[in-house]
Scaffold this motif. Structure first.
Motif, PDB file in Angstrom:
ATOM      1  N   ASP A  19       3.459  12.632  -0.858  1.00 27.84           N
ATOM      2  CA  ASP A  19       2.285  11.764  -0.912  1.00 27.84           C
ATOM      3  C   ASP A  19       1.680  11.950  -2.303  1.00 27.84           C
ATOM      4  O   ASP A  19       0.913  12.879  -2.557  1.00 27.84           O
ATOM      5  CB  ASP A  19       1.291  12.146   0.189  1.00 27.84           C
ATOM      6  CG  ASP A  19       0.054  11.256   0.182  1.00 27.84           C
ATOM      7  OD1 ASP A  19      -0.229  10.633  -0.865  1.00 27.84           O
ATOM      8  OD2 ASP A  19      -0.648  11.206   1.202  1.00 27.84           O
ATOM      9  N   LYS A  39      -7.654   4.405  -7.853  1.00 29.78           N
ATOM     10  CA  LYS A  39      -6.601   5.300  -8.332  1.00 29.78           C
ATOM     11  C   LYS A  39      -6.470   5.275  -9.863  1.00 29.78           C
ATOM     12  O   LYS A  39      -7.032   4.421 -10.532  1.00 29.78           O
ATOM     13  CB  LYS A  39      -5.263   4.950  -7.665  1.00 29.78           C
ATOM     14  CG  LYS A  39      -5.304   5.094  -6.148  1.00 29.78           C
ATOM     15  CD  LYS A  39      -5.602   6.515  -5.714  1.00 29.78           C
ATOM     16  CE  LYS A  39      -5.505   6.740  -4.219  1.00 29.78           C
ATOM     17  NZ  LYS A  39      -6.565   6.094  -3.414  1.00 29.78           N
ATOM     18  N   GLY A  82      -2.068  -1.648  -3.521  1.00 33.23           N
ATOM     19  CA  GLY A  82      -0.621  -1.638  -3.720  1.00 33.23           C
ATOM     20  C   GLY A  82      -0.055  -0.246  -3.612  1.00 33.23           C
ATOM     21  O   GLY A  82      -0.798   0.749  -3.580  1.00 33.23           O
ATOM     22  N   SER A  96       0.850  -1.195   0.000  1.00 28.22           N
ATOM     23  CA  SER A  96       0.000   0.000   0.000  1.00 28.22           C
ATOM     24  C   SER A  96       0.881   1.238   0.000  1.00 28.22           C
ATOM     25  O   SER A  96       2.074   1.181   0.338  1.00 28.22           O
ATOM     26  CB  SER A  96      -0.915   0.031   1.232  1.00 28.22           C
ATOM     27  OG  SER A  96      -0.145   0.291   2.390  1.00 28.22           O
ATOM     28  N   CYS A  97       0.266   2.359  -0.350  1.00 30.09           N
ATOM     29  CA  CYS A  97       0.945   3.653  -0.266  1.00 30.09           C
ATOM     30  C   CYS A  97       1.211   4.003   1.197  1.00 30.09           C
ATOM     31  O   CYS A  97       2.262   4.570   1.536  1.00 30.09           O
ATOM     32  CB  CYS A  97       0.055   4.710  -0.926  1.00 30.09           C
ATOM     33  SG  CYS A  97       0.692   6.375  -0.894  1.00 30.09           S
ATOM     34  N   THR A  98       0.263   3.654   2.066  1.00 30.98           N
ATOM     35  CA  THR A  98       0.426   3.967   3.489  1.00 30.98           C
ATOM     36  C   THR A  98       1.697   3.320   4.030  1.00 30.98           C
ATOM     37  O   THR A  98       2.491   3.964   4.725  1.00 30.98           O
ATOM     38  CB  THR A  98      -0.799   3.461   4.284  1.00 30.98           C
ATOM     39  OG1 THR A  98      -1.978   4.015   3.687  1.00 30.98           O
ATOM     40  CG2 THR A  98      -0.738   3.866   5.729  1.00 30.98           C
ATOM     41  N   SER A 134       0.044   5.291  -4.808  1.00 32.19           N
ATOM     42  CA  SER A 134      -0.975   4.303  -4.421  1.00 32.19           C
ATOM     43  C   SER A 134      -1.605   3.673  -5.659  1.00 32.19           C
ATOM     44  O   SER A 134      -1.894   4.376  -6.632  1.00 32.19           O
ATOM     45  CB  SER A 134      -2.087   4.974  -3.608  1.00 32.19           C
ATOM     46  OG  SER A 134      -3.148   4.061  -3.387  1.00 32.19           O
ATOM     47  N   THR A 147      -1.833   8.591   6.045  1.00 36.47           N
ATOM     48  CA  THR A 147      -0.531   9.269   6.053  1.00 36.47           C
ATOM     49  C   THR A 147      -0.178   9.691   7.481  1.00 36.47           C
ATOM     50  O   THR A 147       0.975   9.577   7.912  1.00 36.47           O
ATOM     51  CB  THR A 147      -0.586  10.471   5.090  1.00 36.47           C
ATOM     52  OG1 THR A 147      -0.917   9.959   3.801  1.00 36.47           O
ATOM     53  CG2 THR A 147       0.733  11.211   5.017  1.00 36.47           C
ATOM     54  N   PHE A 150     -11.073  16.051   1.028  1.00 36.30           N
ATOM     55  CA  PHE A 150     -11.366  15.100   2.070  1.00 36.30           C
ATOM     56  C   PHE A 150     -12.042  15.857   3.201  1.00 36.30           C
ATOM     57  O   PHE A 150     -12.153  17.084   3.180  1.00 36.30           O
ATOM     58  CB  PHE A 150     -10.069  14.505   2.639  1.00 36.30           C
ATOM     59  CG  PHE A 150      -9.310  13.609   1.709  1.00 36.30           C
ATOM     60  CD1 PHE A 150      -9.819  12.391   1.299  1.00 36.30           C
ATOM     61  CD2 PHE A 150      -8.067  14.000   1.253  1.00 36.30           C
ATOM     62  CE1 PHE A 150      -9.095  11.550   0.468  1.00 36.30           C
ATOM     63  CE2 PHE A 150      -7.343  13.168   0.414  1.00 36.30           C
ATOM     64  CZ  PHE A 150      -7.853  11.953   0.012  1.00 36.30           C
ATOM     65  N   ALA A 169      -0.205   9.755  -3.905  1.00 36.75           N
ATOM     66  CA  ALA A 169      -1.261   8.756  -4.098  1.00 36.75           C
ATOM     67  C   ALA A 169      -2.185   9.142  -5.254  1.00 36.75           C
ATOM     68  O   ALA A 169      -2.739   8.280  -5.931  1.00 36.75           O
ATOM     69  CB  ALA A 169      -2.065   8.590  -2.810  1.00 36.75           C
ATOM     70  N   HIS A 170      -2.351  10.457  -5.481  1.00 31.67           N
ATOM     71  CA  HIS A 170      -3.274  10.921  -6.528  1.00 31.67           C
ATOM     72  C   HIS A 170      -2.534  11.323  -7.814  1.00 31.67           C
ATOM     73  O   HIS A 170      -3.179  11.735  -8.764  1.00 31.67           O
ATOM     74  CB  HIS A 170      -4.038  12.169  -6.051  1.00 31.67           C
ATOM     75  CG  HIS A 170      -4.881  11.946  -4.841  1.00 31.67           C
ATOM     76  ND1 HIS A 170      -5.672  12.935  -4.296  1.00 31.67           N
ATOM     77  CD2 HIS A 170      -5.092  10.849  -4.072  1.00 31.67           C
ATOM     78  CE1 HIS A 170      -6.311  12.465  -3.230  1.00 31.67           C
ATOM     79  NE2 HIS A 170      -5.966  11.203  -3.078  1.00 31.67           N
ATOM     80  N   PHE A 194      -4.960  12.337   3.730  1.00 36.24           N
ATOM     81  CA  PHE A 194      -5.671  11.106   4.054  1.00 36.24           C
ATOM     82  C   PHE A 194      -5.179  10.596   5.417  1.00 36.24           C
ATOM     83  O   PHE A 194      -3.978  10.663   5.693  1.00 36.24           O
ATOM     84  CB  PHE A 194      -5.383  10.083   2.948  1.00 36.24           C
ATOM     85  CG  PHE A 194      -6.126   8.797   3.098  1.00 36.24           C
ATOM     86  CD1 PHE A 194      -7.506   8.749   2.915  1.00 36.24           C
ATOM     87  CD2 PHE A 194      -5.465   7.617   3.419  1.00 36.24           C
ATOM     88  CE1 PHE A 194      -8.202   7.562   3.053  1.00 36.24           C
ATOM     89  CE2 PHE A 194      -6.150   6.423   3.549  1.00 36.24           C
ATOM     90  CZ  PHE A 194      -7.527   6.400   3.365  1.00 36.24           C
TER      91      PHE A 194
HETATM   92  C1  LIG Z   1      -3.788  11.320  -0.449  1.00 41.63           C
HETATM   93  C2  LIG Z   1      -3.709   9.867  -0.079  1.00 41.63           C
HETATM   94  N1  LIG Z   1      -2.601   9.418   0.526  1.00 41.63           N
HETATM   95  C3  LIG Z   1      -2.465   8.120   0.867  1.00 41.63           C
HETATM   96  C4  LIG Z   1      -3.455   7.205   0.601  1.00 41.63           C
HETATM   97  C5  LIG Z   1      -3.267   5.783   1.038  1.00 41.63           C
HETATM   98  O1  LIG Z   1      -3.157   4.912  -0.058  1.00 41.63           O
HETATM   99  P1  LIG Z   1      -3.263   3.319   0.174  1.00 41.63           P
HETATM  100  O2  LIG Z   1      -4.706   2.983   0.260  1.00 41.63           O
HETATM  101  O3  LIG Z   1      -2.596   2.721  -1.050  1.00 41.63           O
HETATM  102  O4  LIG Z   1      -2.514   3.007   1.415  1.00 41.63           O
HETATM  103  C6  LIG Z   1      -4.627   7.614  -0.034  1.00 41.63           C
HETATM  104  C7  LIG Z   1      -5.692   6.632  -0.308  1.00 41.63           C
HETATM  105  O5  LIG Z   1      -6.749   6.902  -0.794  1.00 41.63           O
HETATM  106  C8  LIG Z   1      -4.762   8.980  -0.389  1.00 41.63           C
HETATM  107  O6  LIG Z   1      -5.874   9.435  -0.987  1.00 41.63           O
END
Ligand SMILES: Cc1ncc(COP(=O)(O)O)c(C=O)c1O
Length: 381
Positions: A154, A189, A196, A56-58, A184, A85, A327, A156-157, A82
């Motif tokens: 970050d 996405k 992932g 995951s990105c997290t 992400s 993070t 968000f 992710a987007h 998010f």
């Molecule tokens: C801005 C942002 N950062 C991080 C994440 C986390 O991504 P992941 O679900 O791959 O862990 C998201 C998930 O939607 C996100 O929108």
């Protein structure tokens, strides 16, 4: 006639199905050759010498922070981000501090960021490329390079996106900058592997992040298998995570990446239609286009009267058009509220006016026409 257009939808074709099936038939379904292929393809796409994959990105953000060693120090991030993070900062042993955003873009306020860095023990900064629009990375690089403060983008987007000619993911920058970028591939996405994440950055920091990825093992299973030597011998060098990507997930990514530019140009076309058709409506603002920045259009936001925004969300749902808010500002969640109170005005204003409408490559031309008609009807009612 009533249609249903989801806010986001993965575009899964026969190519993804063929790739996944061939991995399933291959006899090797966890981290292995397909992950290596996806990582190499992605590295070319984001113009990075190297990509490391995660579940995951997290987790990618957490391990990026562990690699730069934030232990006990402050990690500054954007109030429009998010929750994952923030959790990554907490788990990596950092103290999360929220920086306010420009209420027009939702992007971190760089002047405020500089003031918050002055005189404080800041170890890392996490700018969020909200909606897929990059934050002002040229200014953030310059701020952090001279102060030995690491950056974890970050992103992710933000696949694909660029700022002042640098593709987001390319780790190059001014002398002294220590920057990693986290992506992400979660289902909604712009490019998905179902779940992932990935990290780019300087070799020494990626090496350190990777040491945490699989139980803190010195060699992963595929490396041991492929080396031809004894597969059972490894050392444990960290209290690691279980954060590797599987070849089944990577197979989806390999197929998605072949169409990534086509998907981007489709989102550009859809967002161009919205710009023309919806940008002229009374009381509606668009995301400002920022000089030097190319964005992914992961989210297409409209900014509307906050007193009517929730009613618009309900009316669009009734008309079959998915919409949402990206968000809730982080300081409004109970887990974080005690630290920040209500005093993050830019994020509060941005979030109250935000209304995201569908913008993804799986939309047909009829879907786009339908969204334009329904959004126009609702916002002018
Ligand atoms: C801005 C942002 N950062 C991080 C994440 C986390 O991504 P992941 O679900 O791959 O862990 C998201 C998930 O939607 C996100 O929108």
């Amino acid at each position: 006639m009533m249609r249903r257009v989801g806010l986001s939808q993965p575009q899964i074709t026969d190519d993804e199905i063929t790739e996944v099936t061939s991995v399933l038939r291959s006899g090797w379904i966890t981290t292995g050759p397909k992950c290596a292929e996806f990582a190499a393809d992605l590295a070319r796409f984001v113009e990075a010498p190297r990509v490391e994959l995660f579940s995951s990105c997290t987790d990618a953000i957490e391990l990026a922070l562990r690699s730069v060693d934030v232990d006990g120090g402050i990690v500054l991030t954007s109030a429009m981000g998010f929750p994952g993070t923030m959790h990554a900062i907490e788990r990596a042993g950092g103290r999360p501090w929220l920086c306010d955003v420009d209420p027009a873009t939702g992007l971190i306020d760089v002047d405020l960021l500089e003031r918050m860095m002055n005189g404080n023990d800041v170890r890392a900064v996490i700018p969020v490329h909200l909606n897929g629009m990059p934050a002002d990375m040229t200014a953030i690089d310059a701020l952090c390079a001279g102060r030995d403060v690491a950056i974890v983008e970050d992103a992710a987007h933000a696949l694909p996106a660029s700022v002042d000619g640098r593709t987001i993911g390319d780790p190059s920058g001014p002398i002294g900058v220590r920057r990693l970028t986290a992506f992400s591939f979660q289902a909604t996405k712009t490019l998905t592997t179902a779940e992932g994440g990935a990290l780019t950055g300087p070799d020494d920091l990626l090496d350190e992040a990777v040491r945490w990825r699989l139980h803190g093992m010195s060699r992963d299973v595929w490396t041991r298998h492929a080396s031809g030597g004894p597969t059972w011998r490894y050392d444990i060098i960290r209290p690691g995570l279980k954060s590797n990507m599987s070849d089944v997930h990577a197979a989806i990514g390999v197929a998605q990446l072949r169409r990534a530019w086509a998907a981007q140009s489709r989102r550009c076309w859809i967002s161009g239609r919205y710009d023309v058709a919806l940008g002229q409506l009374d009381g509606v603002d668009l995301l400002p286009r920022l000089p030097g920045r190319a964005w992914s259009r992961y989210v297409y936001p409209l900014f509307v009267d906050p007193a009517r925004r929730n009613q618009y969300l309900e009316q669009l749902a009734a008309a079959g058009v998915g919409s949402s808010v990206y968000f809730i500002p982080l300081h409004e969640f109970s887990h974080f509220r005690d630290f920040y109170g209500d005093a993050i005005p830019g994020a509060t204003e941005y979030s109250a006016r935000h209304l995201a409408i569908p913008c993804h490559a799986a939309m047909s031309n009829d879907d786009v026409d339908y969204v334009v008609d329904q959004v126009t009807a609702v916002l002018t009612s």
